[in-house]
Motif scaffolding. Structure first.
Motif, PDB file in Angstrom:
ATOM      1  N   PHE A 100       0.828  -1.201   0.000  1.00  0.00           N
ATOM      2  CA  PHE A 100       0.000   0.000   0.000  1.00  0.00           C
ATOM      3  C   PHE A 100       0.863   1.250   0.000  1.00  0.00           C
ATOM      4  CE2 PHE A 100      -2.231   3.430   2.197  1.00  0.00           C
ATOM      5  CZ  PHE A 100      -3.377   3.501   1.436  1.00  0.00           C
ATOM      6  N   ILE A 101       0.536   2.195  -0.886  1.00  0.00           N
ATOM      7  CA  ILE A 101       1.225   3.491  -0.937  1.00  0.00           C
ATOM      8  C   ILE A 101       0.206   4.566  -0.642  1.00  0.00           C
ATOM      9  CG2 ILE A 101       2.542   5.090  -2.361  1.00  0.00           C
ATOM     10  CD1 ILE A 101       3.507   2.697  -3.978  1.00  0.00           C
ATOM     11  N   SER A 102       0.409   5.300   0.440  1.00  0.00           N
ATOM     12  CA  SER A 102      -0.542   6.323   0.851  1.00  0.00           C
ATOM     13  C   SER A 102      -0.485   7.521  -0.084  1.00  0.00           C
ATOM     14  CB  SER A 102      -0.243   6.777   2.281  1.00  0.00           C
ATOM     15  OG  SER A 102      -1.114   7.825   2.656  1.00  0.00           O
ATOM     16  N   THR A 103      -1.666   8.095  -0.367  1.00  0.00           N
ATOM     17  CA  THR A 103      -1.735   9.296  -1.200  1.00  0.00           C
ATOM     18  C   THR A 103      -1.673  10.563  -0.369  1.00  0.00           C
ATOM     19  OG1 THR A 103      -4.161   9.195  -1.097  1.00  0.00           O
ATOM     20  CG2 THR A 103      -3.107   8.127  -2.974  1.00  0.00           C
ATOM     21  N   LYS A 104      -1.605  10.404   0.956  1.00  0.00           N
ATOM     22  CA  LYS A 104      -1.581  11.563   1.844  1.00  0.00           C
ATOM     23  C   LYS A 104      -0.167  11.812   2.347  1.00  0.00           C
ATOM     24  CE  LYS A 104      -4.773  11.817   5.053  1.00  0.00           C
ATOM     25  NZ  LYS A 104      -5.479  11.523   6.324  1.00  0.00           N
ATOM     26  N   THR A 105       0.197  13.094   2.469  1.00  0.00           N
ATOM     27  CA  THR A 105       1.475  13.431   3.075  1.00  0.00           C
ATOM     28  C   THR A 105       1.363  13.217   4.577  1.00  0.00           C
ATOM     29  OG1 THR A 105       1.916  15.090   1.386  1.00  0.00           O
ATOM     30  CG2 THR A 105       3.200  15.235   3.410  1.00  0.00           C
ATOM     31  N   LEU A 232       1.608   2.926   6.988  1.00  0.00           N
ATOM     32  CA  LEU A 232       2.091   1.796   7.778  1.00  0.00           C
ATOM     33  C   LEU A 232       1.160   0.589   7.723  1.00  0.00           C
ATOM     34  CD1 LEU A 232       3.351   3.728  10.947  1.00  0.00           C
ATOM     35  CD2 LEU A 232       4.699   2.901   9.004  1.00  0.00           C
ATOM     36  N   ILE A 233       0.208   0.596   6.813  1.00  0.00           N
ATOM     37  CA  ILE A 233      -0.752  -0.506   6.715  1.00  0.00           C
ATOM     38  C   ILE A 233      -0.048  -1.861   6.603  1.00  0.00           C
ATOM     39  CG2 ILE A 233      -2.309  -1.609   5.048  1.00  0.00           C
ATOM     40  CD1 ILE A 233      -3.857   0.868   4.839  1.00  0.00           C
ATOM     41  N   ASN A 234       1.003  -1.915   5.805  1.00  0.00           N
ATOM     42  CA  ASN A 234       1.674  -3.202   5.591  1.00  0.00           C
ATOM     43  C   ASN A 234       2.318  -3.741   6.868  1.00  0.00           C
ATOM     44  OD1 ASN A 234       1.221  -3.553   2.658  1.00  0.00           O
ATOM     45  ND2 ASN A 234       2.349  -1.640   2.555  1.00  0.00           N
ATOM     46  N   LYS A 235       2.641  -2.854   7.819  1.00  0.00           N
ATOM     47  CA  LYS A 235       3.154  -3.307   9.112  1.00  0.00           C
ATOM     48  C   LYS A 235       2.044  -3.933   9.959  1.00  0.00           C
ATOM     49  CE  LYS A 235       7.121  -0.204   9.778  1.00  0.00           C
ATOM     50  NZ  LYS A 235       8.133  -1.229  10.095  1.00  0.00           N
ATOM     51  N   ALA A 236       0.790  -3.568   9.668  1.00  0.00           N
ATOM     52  CA  ALA A 236      -0.338  -4.089  10.445  1.00  0.00           C
ATOM     53  C   ALA A 236      -0.741  -5.497  10.023  1.00  0.00           C
ATOM     54  CB  ALA A 236      -1.535  -3.145  10.315  1.00  0.00           C
ATOM     55  N   GLU A 259     -10.059   6.342   1.942  1.00  0.00           N
ATOM     56  CA  GLU A 259     -10.809   5.465   1.033  1.00  0.00           C
ATOM     57  C   GLU A 259      -9.891   4.418   0.415  1.00  0.00           C
ATOM     58  OE1 GLU A 259     -13.243   5.768  -3.202  1.00  0.00           O
ATOM     59  OE2 GLU A 259     -13.073   7.549  -1.937  1.00  0.00           O
ATOM     60  N   ASP A 260      -8.699   4.852  -0.018  1.00  0.00           N
ATOM     61  CA  ASP A 260      -7.745   3.911  -0.606  1.00  0.00           C
ATOM     62  C   ASP A 260      -7.323   2.854   0.412  1.00  0.00           C
ATOM     63  OD1 ASP A 260      -7.846   5.292  -2.963  1.00  0.00           O
ATOM     64  OD2 ASP A 260      -5.965   6.366  -2.671  1.00  0.00           O
ATOM     65  N   ALA A 261      -7.074   3.307   1.643  1.00  0.00           N
ATOM     66  CA  ALA A 261      -6.655   2.374   2.694  1.00  0.00           C
ATOM     67  C   ALA A 261      -7.767   1.385   3.027  1.00  0.00           C
ATOM     68  CB  ALA A 261      -6.234   3.147   3.937  1.00  0.00           C
ATOM     69  N   THR A 262      -9.003   1.876   3.087  1.00  0.00           N
ATOM     70  CA  THR A 262     -10.152   1.004   3.369  1.00  0.00           C
ATOM     71  C   THR A 262     -10.304  -0.061   2.288  1.00  0.00           C
ATOM     72  OG1 THR A 262     -11.295   2.779   4.564  1.00  0.00           O
ATOM     73  CG2 THR A 262     -12.641   0.940   3.777  1.00  0.00           C
ATOM     74  N   ASN A 263     -10.194   0.359   1.019  1.00  0.00           N
ATOM     75  CA  ASN A 263     -10.322  -0.585  -0.091  1.00  0.00           C
ATOM     76  C   ASN A 263      -9.189  -1.618  -0.079  1.00  0.00           C
ATOM     77  OD1 ASN A 263     -12.613   0.718  -1.001  1.00  0.00           O
ATOM     78  ND2 ASN A 263     -11.515   2.018  -2.442  1.00  0.00           N
ATOM     79  N   TYR A 264      -7.992  -1.165   0.244  1.00  0.00           N
ATOM     80  CA  TYR A 264      -6.839  -2.065   0.306  1.00  0.00           C
ATOM     81  C   TYR A 264      -7.042  -3.129   1.390  1.00  0.00           C
ATOM     82  CZ  TYR A 264      -1.915  -3.458   0.814  1.00  0.00           C
ATOM     83  OH  TYR A 264      -0.738  -4.165   0.892  1.00  0.00           O
ATOM     84  N   LEU A 265      -7.489  -2.679   2.567  1.00  0.00           N
ATOM     85  CA  LEU A 265      -7.737  -3.626   3.654  1.00  0.00           C
ATOM     86  C   LEU A 265      -8.876  -4.571   3.311  1.00  0.00           C
ATOM     87  CD1 LEU A 265      -7.269  -1.266   6.721  1.00  0.00           C
ATOM     88  CD2 LEU A 265      -5.847  -3.243   6.139  1.00  0.00           C
TER      89      LEU A 265
END
Length: 303
Positions: A100-105, A232-236, A259-265
């Motif tokens: 996962f690559i976050s789109t937020k700074t 840090l999603i991938n660490k979770a 939204e991107d993180a939710t869809n990835y999870l």
């Protein structure tokens, strides 16, 4: 692979596997030359938000599994649901998540900080800050530390709220600072139940503290992961994989990154773990996050 897992595979991933490249892409849509027939002008459309395809040349469309059946039929192959599931398993597999690559700074570790001490929360200003964020003082005392720092550049002392993570670093917050010190990582908090069926996932500390405050300061029954950053999603994932959770509640922000993180999870829960996913962000819409919604309920201004 079952039908539910198949329907969660992004259409873009399936098309990539058959070497079908996008012709035009926006934040919401992707257009392709149809892989189901001959054409010169792209009329095959994917909606990213709902993961639905539509071929405007034929009027057909639907979810991923229907596309695979249509694709197999167009290429003279057996096209039953079982054939499509077998094809997907062979071509895409269950472990098709990309990092996962976050789109937020995101906020990052400040190398200018030197850690001086970590202790119990006593500072009047920090307790006042918690109150301004709608967090009960008992909740803050239970989960947070008072972290004293030295800014090496200005030589000024700083006191901040600190949430310890799984690599002994601290997320730092006060009215002027949103940073961290030490290794950047997630925070894992055990629930009341010794072997819970559920896992909660929050983006930030104040979102979690808000929910505990709303529950009259009672700890959550299920385990909790605070990401401390969507990046840090991938660490979770290793904390969830093969643990036996049956349901996952995500409390992420109502923005593009959330939204991107939710869809990835969702893809991870469905494809790898077969965990029922319940996004909770509908509860705090139209607010961006749990804490903003909680503060509004209490009549607290976030300015």
């Amino acid at each position: 692979m079952n039908i539910e897992q198949a329907q969660c595979i992004p259409m873009s991933t399936i098309l990539e596997k058959i070497n079908c490249k996008p012709v035009k892409e926006t934040a919401k849509d992707i257009w392709y030359i149809s892989p189901l027939r001959e054409e010169k002008t792209p009329s095959f459309h994917i909606s990213k938000k709902v993961n639905i395809w539509h071929d405007f040349g034929t009027g057909e469309g639907g979810k991923p599994l229907k596309f695979v059946c249509a694709y197999l039929l167009a290429h003279g192959e057996n096209d039953t649901i079982q054939d499509a599931l077998r094809w997907l398993k062979n071509m895409v597999g269950l472990n098709n998540l990309k990092p996962f690559i976050s789109t937020k700074t995101e906020d990052s570790t400040d190398c200018n900080f030197q850690l001086k001490s970590v202790g119990q929360l006593k500072h009047f200003g920090l307790n006042h800050y918690l109150k301004k964020r709608g967090v009960d003082q008992q909740v803050g005392f239970k989960y947070l530390k008072e972290v004293k720092l030295l800014n090496r550049e200005t030589l000024k002392s700083i006191t901040a709220l600190g949430l310890k993570n799984e690599e002994n670093g601290y997320e730092l917050r006060n009215p002027m600072i949103k940073s961290s010190i030490g290794a950047k990582s997630i925070t894992f908090i055990r629930g009341v139940e010794p072997k819970p069926k559920g896992i909660n996932i929050f983006e930030g500390m104040f979102d979690y503290l808000s929910v505990v405050t709303l529950k009259n300061t009672k700890a959550l029954q299920n385990d909790t992961i605070i990401l401390n950053s969507n990046s840090l999603i991938n660490k979770a994932l290793p904390y969830i994989r093969n643990y036996g959770y049956e349901i996952a509640y995500t409390w992420l922000d109502n923005d593009k990154s959330g939204e991107d993180a939710t869809n990835y999870l969702h893809q991870f829960f469905s494809n790898e773990e077969r965990i029922v996913h319940k996004p909770m962000n509908y509860l705090y819409q139209p607010f961006n996050d749990v804490n903003s919604w909680h503060m509004n309920k209490l009549g607290i201004s976030n300015e």
